[in-house]
Motif scaffolding. Structure first.
Motif, PDB file in Angstrom:
ATOM      1  N   GLY A  29       0.816  -1.206   0.000  1.00 19.26           N
ATOM      2  CA  GLY A  29       0.000   0.000   0.000  1.00 19.26           C
ATOM      3  C   GLY A  29       0.850   1.257   0.000  1.00 19.26           C
ATOM      4  O   GLY A  29       2.034   1.221  -0.320  1.00 19.26           O
ATOM      5  N   PRO A  30       0.238   2.371   0.341  1.00 20.57           N
ATOM      6  CA  PRO A  30       0.920   3.654   0.208  1.00 20.57           C
ATOM      7  C   PRO A  30       1.849   3.971   1.382  1.00 20.57           C
ATOM      8  O   PRO A  30       1.658   3.458   2.479  1.00 20.57           O
ATOM      9  N   THR A  31       2.835   4.794   1.090  1.00 21.55           N
ATOM     10  CA  THR A  31       3.550   5.490   2.156  1.00 21.55           C
ATOM     11  C   THR A  31       2.797   6.797   2.343  1.00 21.55           C
ATOM     12  O   THR A  31       2.646   7.573   1.398  1.00 21.55           O
ATOM     13  N   VAL A  32       2.306   7.002   3.542  1.00 23.82           N
ATOM     14  CA  VAL A  32       1.360   8.096   3.730  1.00 23.82           C
ATOM     15  C   VAL A  32       2.080   9.412   4.046  1.00 23.82           C
ATOM     16  O   VAL A  32       2.055   9.891   5.175  1.00 23.82           O
ATOM     17  N   TYR A  33       2.695   9.968   3.018  1.00 20.37           N
ATOM     18  CA  TYR A  33       3.397  11.243   3.203  1.00 20.37           C
ATOM     19  C   TYR A  33       2.815  12.327   2.303  1.00 20.37           C
ATOM     20  O   TYR A  33       3.249  13.478   2.340  1.00 20.37           O
ATOM     21  N   ASN A  60     -12.972 -16.913  -0.851  1.00 22.21           N
ATOM     22  CA  ASN A  60     -13.092 -16.064   0.320  1.00 22.21           C
ATOM     23  C   ASN A  60     -11.728 -15.399   0.504  1.00 22.21           C
ATOM     24  O   ASN A  60     -10.770 -16.042   0.916  1.00 22.21           O
ATOM     25  N   VAL A  61     -11.645 -14.140   0.130  1.00 27.35           N
ATOM     26  CA  VAL A  61     -10.341 -13.493   0.035  1.00 27.35           C
ATOM     27  C   VAL A  61     -10.017 -12.702   1.297  1.00 27.35           C
ATOM     28  O   VAL A  61     -10.794 -11.837   1.716  1.00 27.35           O
ATOM     29  N   LYS A  62      -8.886 -13.023   1.883  1.00 24.33           N
ATOM     30  CA  LYS A  62      -8.362 -12.168   2.942  1.00 24.33           C
ATOM     31  C   LYS A  62      -7.336 -11.251   2.285  1.00 24.33           C
ATOM     32  O   LYS A  62      -6.284 -11.704   1.819  1.00 24.33           O
ATOM     33  N   PHE A  63      -7.704 -10.005   2.218  1.00 25.17           N
ATOM     34  CA  PHE A  63      -6.933  -9.041   1.432  1.00 25.17           C
ATOM     35  C   PHE A  63      -6.299  -8.012   2.367  1.00 25.17           C
ATOM     36  O   PHE A  63      -6.996  -7.252   3.033  1.00 25.17           O
ATOM     37  N   VAL A  64      -4.984  -8.046   2.426  1.00 25.93           N
ATOM     38  CA  VAL A  64      -4.259  -7.172   3.349  1.00 25.93           C
ATOM     39  C   VAL A  64      -3.461  -6.135   2.564  1.00 25.93           C
ATOM     40  O   VAL A  64      -2.724  -6.486   1.636  1.00 25.93           O
ATOM     41  N   MET A  65      -3.648  -4.887   2.921  1.00 30.80           N
ATOM     42  CA  MET A  65      -2.851  -3.809   2.318  1.00 30.80           C
ATOM     43  C   MET A  65      -2.206  -2.998   3.438  1.00 30.80           C
ATOM     44  O   MET A  65      -2.901  -2.482   4.313  1.00 30.80           O
ATOM     45  N   ASN A  66      -0.883  -2.936   3.392  1.00 30.44           N
ATOM     46  CA  ASN A  66      -0.201  -2.241   4.480  1.00 30.44           C
ATOM     47  C   ASN A  66      -0.150  -0.738   4.258  1.00 30.44           C
ATOM     48  O   ASN A  66      -0.252  -0.248   3.130  1.00 30.44           O
ATOM     49  N   LEU A  67       0.012  -0.019   5.324  1.00 32.64           N
ATOM     50  CA  LEU A  67       0.250   1.423   5.258  1.00 32.64           C
ATOM     51  C   LEU A  67       1.611   1.688   5.887  1.00 32.64           C
ATOM     52  O   LEU A  67       1.838   1.351   7.051  1.00 32.64           O
ATOM     53  N   THR A  68       2.499   2.243   5.095  1.00 30.18           N
ATOM     54  CA  THR A  68       3.814   2.586   5.621  1.00 30.18           C
ATOM     55  C   THR A  68       3.706   3.958   6.272  1.00 30.18           C
ATOM     56  O   THR A  68       3.561   4.971   5.582  1.00 30.18           O
TER      57      THR A  68
END
Length: 469
Positions: A29-33, A60-68
């Motif tokens: 996922g995004p770097t939140v800057y 059945n989707v386990k969908f993980v998106m990280n936030l840096t």
RNA sequence: GGCGCUGUACCCAAGCGGUCUAAGGGGAAGGUCUGCAAAACCUUUAUUCGUCGGUUCGAAUCCGACCGGCGCCUCCA
């Protein structure tokens, strides 16, 4: 049978989840800057489409998106703006969620944050040090690339060749220029956490290994992201995770092509970007989605407003049919005989196309063929059984809406719906009377002036439809 | 220097050895319907796939060379 182009093998492979019907999927996922740009949006929307199609298939989707939410750019910005790093991260985390909602992205199952996983990160780094894959030099911990024999297997890079061409500023502390930071020693005025190696913060790559392992397990099904992440980011994730667990990290690696502008990669550093916000202010999410999905996810795509406008124009075929279905279903006619229409053929065409590595442009072509065929039926017979319209609606709901999110049966309720719509209805009823009296001058005047005000109208047999443009 | 991607009509774009005298969208032209529009439908718009060779019974699809575009190797979706 779903096949996926796997970066790891360079081939299309049949998709076999580890534990069907569950699918575990991780996307960087995004770097939140800062606000994300339309090129970043491409990744978010493609992963959304992939996830939605897997769900269409019954997974059945386990969908993980990280936030840096801690990194050099965030720190840099916080210093520049004299705010804390967490204030910057919070601001743009919130903006991120606002923007993806406007883009009609289905929320991920989880959005873990790097700062929420410091202890997992520390545990993972300790593990790597204990096993000889990492070393601590005065509070900086580096990954020892030479120790991991598979290094380069994702990107196809050979470590000896990399050293030759590397323009990396040589850091004498490192044993090898390719070694990368797992833990960065705290500098003055920088956010830091306590660790066995002193105060510091995690390096970039380690958070994804730690968070994906925690939320999806040691080995999971799909890991995706932009092509620029193949090296070094994803290569490093593999090195970290596989060294720590001794197991394969990911079964299917998927990488997305860039969004270019004037045939050049759109990026923050080049300054040639438009934020998703800016584009959303001018075009509906559906048009942006259509524009992006009309090119295969792995191909480069050149951004232009003309292209979005062309996509938006094409979308009118969908909305016109949706309007037609809505109006037919508001006054259902069971009387007419059931229409002969081959829905199964369109479903299987749609599926076999999407099963081929998510070939969305071709799948959208199937949808256009479907619309044309439905319209042909409607043109041929003035009165159709409402069951036909229900099935047509169901098809569009599953495909165009469920997988692509490019149209909707729900009416968008404009902010100023009250009196404004009533006035338009009033004008239309005056116009209807004028038409009845063959006063076409007045009727056309009303139509033209409404159009000048941004209201387009369309006469049908029994009523006049309008929409704001 | 190393690795990888890419070049299809006016524009975007699918195509993964034969059904390609090449989908789909936009644009353009003509027609049907309509008081006129709009929408919808019908017809037309690449015998050709960057160039030149080769492999093959057969290539846009495979191989080689050349020309052009892009990316990664450094933060980047």
């Amino acid at each position: 049978m779903l096949v996926i182009q796997n970066t790891l093998s360079g081939k299309k492979e049949e998709f076999k989840p580890i534990n069907p019907p569950h699918v575990s999927m991780y996307v960087c996922g995004p770097t939140v800057y800062d606000y994300f740009h339309i090129g970043n949006a491409r990744s978010f929307l493609i992963s959304d489409m992939i996830r939605r199609y897997l769900e269409y298939k019954g997974y059945n989707v386990k969908f993980v998106m990280n936030l840096t939410d801690v990194d050099d750019k965030i720190i840099h910005k916080s210093k520049k703006e004299n705010r804390s790093f967490s204030q910057v991260a919070d601001t743009f985390t919130q903006a991120f969620f606002e923007d993806i909602e406007k883009l009609k992205v289905k929320p991920a199952t989880l959005y873990p944050k790097a700062t929420g996983h410091i202890s997992e990160i520390i545990t993972l780094i300790s593990n790597l040090i204990d096993n000889g894959f990492a070393y601590n030099i005065d509070g900086n911990v580096f990954y020892n690339v030479a120790r991991f024999k598979d290094y380069g297997k994702l990107s196809g890079k050979k470590t000896d060749e990399l050293e030759v061409g590397a323009r990396i500023e040589i850091n004498n502390e490192k044993l090898n220029p390719l070694d990368f930071a797992l833990w960065k020693k705290a500098k003055e005025d920088e956010p830091s956490w306590n660790s066995p190696w002193g105060k510091g913060r995690p390096g970039w790559h380690i958070e994804c290994s730690a968070m994906s392992c925690k939320h999806l397990g040691d080995t999971f099904d799909i890991h995706a992201g932009g092509s620029d992440l193949i090296f070094p980011h994803h290569e490093n994730e593999i090195a970290q995770s596989e060294a720590a667990t001794g197991k394969p990290f990911v079964n299917y690696w998927m990488h997305f092509g860039f969004l270019n502008i004037n045939e050049e990669k759109m990026s923050k550093s080049l300054g040639n970007f438009f934020t998703a916000r800016d584009i959303l202010a001018k075009y509906p999410a559906e048009a942006i989605r259509m524009f992006l999905f009309q090119t295969h996810y792995a191909s480069p795509l050149n951004f232009s407003e003309e292209a979005i406008q062309a996509a938006q124009k094409g979308l009118e075929k969908f909305t016109n049919l949706v309007d037609k279905i809505n109006s037919e279903l508001s006054a259902p006619s069971q009387a007419a005989p059931m229409t002969d229409f081959d829905f199964p053929t369109f479903y299987s065409a749609f599926e076999s196309t999407m099963d081929d590595d998510f070939n969305s442009p071709k799948a959208i072509a199937v949808l256009f063929d479907f619309i044309k065929e439905v319209n042909r039926k409607i043109t041929e017979s003035p009165s159709l059984n409402s069951g036909f319209y229900l099935k047509t609606k169901e098809f569009l709901e599953k495909t165009a809406i469920g997988v692509f999110g490019i149209t909707s049966f729900e009416k968008e309720v404009p902010a100023s719906s009250g009196i404004e719509d009533k006035l338009i209805e009033l004008l239309l009823s005056i116009r209807a009377t004028a038409k009845k009296e063959k006063n076409f001058t007045l009727a056309d005047q009303i139509r033209d002036e409404l159009l000048n005000l941004g209201v387009a109208i369309r006469d049908t047999k029994d009523k006049t439809l309008f929409k704001k443009v």
